[in-house]
Write an enzyme that holds these catalytic residues in place. Structure first.
Site, mmCIF file in Angstrom:
data_model
loop_
_atom_site.group_PDB
_atom_site.id
_atom_site.type_symbol
_atom_site.label_atom_id
_atom_site.label_comp_id
_atom_site.label_asym_id
_atom_site.label_seq_id
_atom_site.Cartn_x
_atom_site.Cartn_y
_atom_site.Cartn_z
ATOM 1 N N SER A 1 -10.142 -0.665 7.124
ATOM 2 C CA SER A 1 -9.487 -0.474 5.828
ATOM 3 C C SER A 1 -8.648 -1.641 5.349
ATOM 4 O O SER A 1 -8.094 -1.580 4.254
ATOM 5 C CB SER A 1 -8.635 0.801 5.856
ATOM 6 O OG SER A 1 -9.471 1.927 5.745
ATOM 7 N N LYS B 1 0.852 -1.184 0.000
ATOM 8 C CA LYS B 1 0.000 0.000 0.000
ATOM 9 C C LYS B 1 0.891 1.237 0.000
ATOM 10 O O LYS B 1 1.902 1.294 0.723
ATOM 11 C CB LYS B 1 -0.901 -0.031 1.231
ATOM 12 C CG LYS B 1 -1.933 1.084 1.311
ATOM 13 C CD LYS B 1 -2.823 0.863 2.538
ATOM 14 C CE LYS B 1 -3.863 1.950 2.711
ATOM 15 N NZ LYS B 1 -4.724 1.707 3.898
ATOM 16 N N SER C 1 -9.574 2.020 2.734
ATOM 17 C CA SER C 1 -8.418 2.688 2.144
ATOM 18 C C SER C 1 -7.404 1.726 1.541
ATOM 19 O O SER C 1 -6.623 2.115 0.690
ATOM 20 C CB SER C 1 -7.743 3.600 3.171
ATOM 21 O OG SER C 1 -7.062 2.877 4.159
#
Length: 550
Positions: A228, A124, A204
């Site tokens: 998330s 990420k 997210s």
């Protein structure tokens, strides 16, 4: 095609996405068939990228039937082919092929570093990587790359993982605007759900989950403050584990709150998530939360998995009517599967949720201001504090192409400081109630874990309306700092729904074992369909399980 660490979405690519079609344009009529065929790329003996587990891949590499270089090339090819539909990958690491070659050389010399050696991983893009941009999706961080790898990245490198590149995310981990769209960032555009492209991937860690679902990497790293990791995993039909707070270091991860943030693995199979967590976990002197890591905590989560883990277990079923009757029907089917595997299922309700909901955001506003200012002090060539980020967003039109607001930034700037007595009392009550909401239910019913639906069916991504705010299952474990793993439970039409297993702090091995046993018993996951949009509702549309007609 993404070709290097500096290959990022250009401002011209950041037009506001349509509210009715998948960003990136309409797919040709044969796109679904082409994508499905590419999904089934053969690794030998009929094994596909989508099906392969890390043990499958390691076995083939040990036998000389597969190399890390070939595996990495296969994933890079899929990124080139599939990611233009998804926007799950922000940037590729130009050294990925060299990393894979080094892994093959180690194997040839008999010095393999473990089960992650040669396995392609996406990170990420709020996880620091030296020499690669780390943007949190914001153009404000397109300055100098971080000086050092995050602690978890160093652990992945030491284990021999091949770091393919960075995954798109909700900008600032969905903590910029009260009307944000999950999966959208000014750097990467809108990440699409690989099952239905105009639907949202949730949370997210959207690029990490969508990328794994579409077989753009074997595993990915996500982060979670509240939902998330688990929500995007549920909404894209993969497995995501939010570890106990303090199990995985946060050093070098763009923060929201040190009281709740954690990183964790996302994969298509529980075994892959368990193997990756074994590499990520451990103490870090730079992260005080890891000081509480128990001396007897397992270091091999894969060894804790076994087919009969549910036999004799007592599981609480927390129904969430707000998610709708189709999701509730999946939870009824989930309970039946758990019982068939030998578990006792008890219907429960978790107390204190309204009060937890009232207290969480005020606490996070204070913690974000404190923690983001500290993080920015570790970077060069970027704004130095939250006020500087706000000024950047006001001045950069590309930051306003989906939603213009930064209400959470504005509120955090004027929130009480971290020594304020009101903040301290609120955080203490919040953390206490979240822990009690799980602990008291576990004790009252003599439970080993609690299960709940992870997510609703995916909503349409729409910059005008923002996200659907109906994902309540993640909050108790997120605020308490307890483990939470989502595993596929079934489908509503073509849209995946996950089921989350939660338990007390440090019970990560237990929930992984339960999730693995459920995964083997249910076997519901199927590859993405890449549908451009959903057809109009018909009487036959409803809850399905793997193999059921659509």
């Amino acid at each position: 095609m993404l070709t290097s660490a500096v290959t990022l979405a250009t401002p011209s690519a950041l037009a506001t996405p349509s509210t009715t079609t998948a960003q990136g344009g309409a797919l040709p009529s044969n796109a679904n068939a082409s994508a499905a065929q590419d999904q089934d790329q053969d690794l030998g003996s009929g094994l596909t990228l989508d099906q392969a587990t890390i043990p499958d891949l390691q076995r083939r590499m040990a036998e000389g039937n597969l190399t890390a270089a070939h595996l990495t090339a296969a994933y890079l090819h899929r990124i080139d082919r599939i990611d233009p539909k998804l926007h799950a990958v922000i940037a590729l690491d130009p050294t990925a092929a060299a990393q894979a070659k080094a892994s093959d050389q180690r194997r040839k010399a008999g010095h393999t570093r473990g089960p992650l050696d040669g396995i392609p991983v996406l990170l990420k893009d709020n996880v620091d990587t030296a020499r690669l941009q780390t943007t949190a999706g914001s153009r404000a961080l397109l300055g100098d790359p971080p000086a050092r790898d995050a602690t978890l990245v160093r652990r992945l490198r030491a284990a021999g993982a091949v770091l393919l590149g960075k995954a798109n995310l909700s900008e600032w981990a969905n903590f910029r605007s009260t009307k944000s769209v999950s999966g959208w960032s000014a750097v990467g555009g809108q990440t699409n759900n690989p099952y239905v492209l105009d639907r949202n991937p949730c949370g997210s860690s959207s690029g990490s989950a969508a990328g794994v679902a579409a077989a753009l990497a074997q595993v990915a790293i996500g982060t979670e403050t509240d939902g998330s990791i688990v929500c995007p995993s549920g909404q894209t039909g993969v497995v995501g584990h939010k570890p106990s707070l303090g199990l995985v270091s946060r050093t070098g991860v763009v923060p929201i709150s040190a009281e709740q943030d954690t990183a964790g693995p996302i994969g298509r199979h529980v075994i892959d998530v368990a193997i990756t967590l074994s590499v990520l976990q451990g103490r870090d002197p730079a992260d005080p939360a890891t000081a509480a890591y128990p001396a007897d905590q397992t270091t091999d989560y894969a060894a804790a998995l076994h087919r009969d883990a549910l036999r004799g277990a007592r599981i609480g079923l927390w129904r969430l009517p707000v998610l709708g009757k189709d999701v509730d029907a999946l939870m009824t089917a989930t309970a039946a599967t758990l019982r068939a595997r030998g578990a006792t299922v008890v219907e429960v309700d978790l107390p204190y949720q309204d009060r937890i909901g009232q207290l969480e955001l005020p606490a996070l506003l204070t913690e974000f201001h404190r923690d983001i200012d500290h993080y920015l002090s570790t970077r060069t060539g970027v704004p130095t504090d939250l006020a500087g980020l706000i000024a950047h967003n006001n001045a950069d039109p590309a930051e306003q192409t989906c939603f213009p607001g930064q209400e959470l930034f504005d509120q955090a700037l004027v929130a009480p400081g971290p020594t304020d007595s009101g903040y301290l009392a609120g955080r203490a009550e919040l953390s206490d109630l979240a822990r009690r909401s799980i602990d008291e239910v576990l004790a009252a019913h003599r439970l080993d874990a609690i299960v709940a639906a992870t997510n609703p069916p995916a909503w349409r991504s729409d910059c005008a309306t923002g996200d659907v705010d109906s994902v309540p299952a993640s909050t108790p474990a997120a605020v308490a700092g307890y483990p939470d793993i989502s595993v596929p439970a079934g489908y509503v039409g073509p849209l995946p729904v996950g089921v989350s297993f939660m338990a007390g702090r440090w019970a990560d091995a237990r929930v992984l074992a339960f999730a693995s046993a459920f995964e083997q018993a249910s076997a519901v996951r199927r590859p993405p369909t890449y549908l451009p949009t959903l057809p109009p509702p018909t009487p036959s549309t409803g809850t399905t399980r793997a193999g059921s007609p659509q």
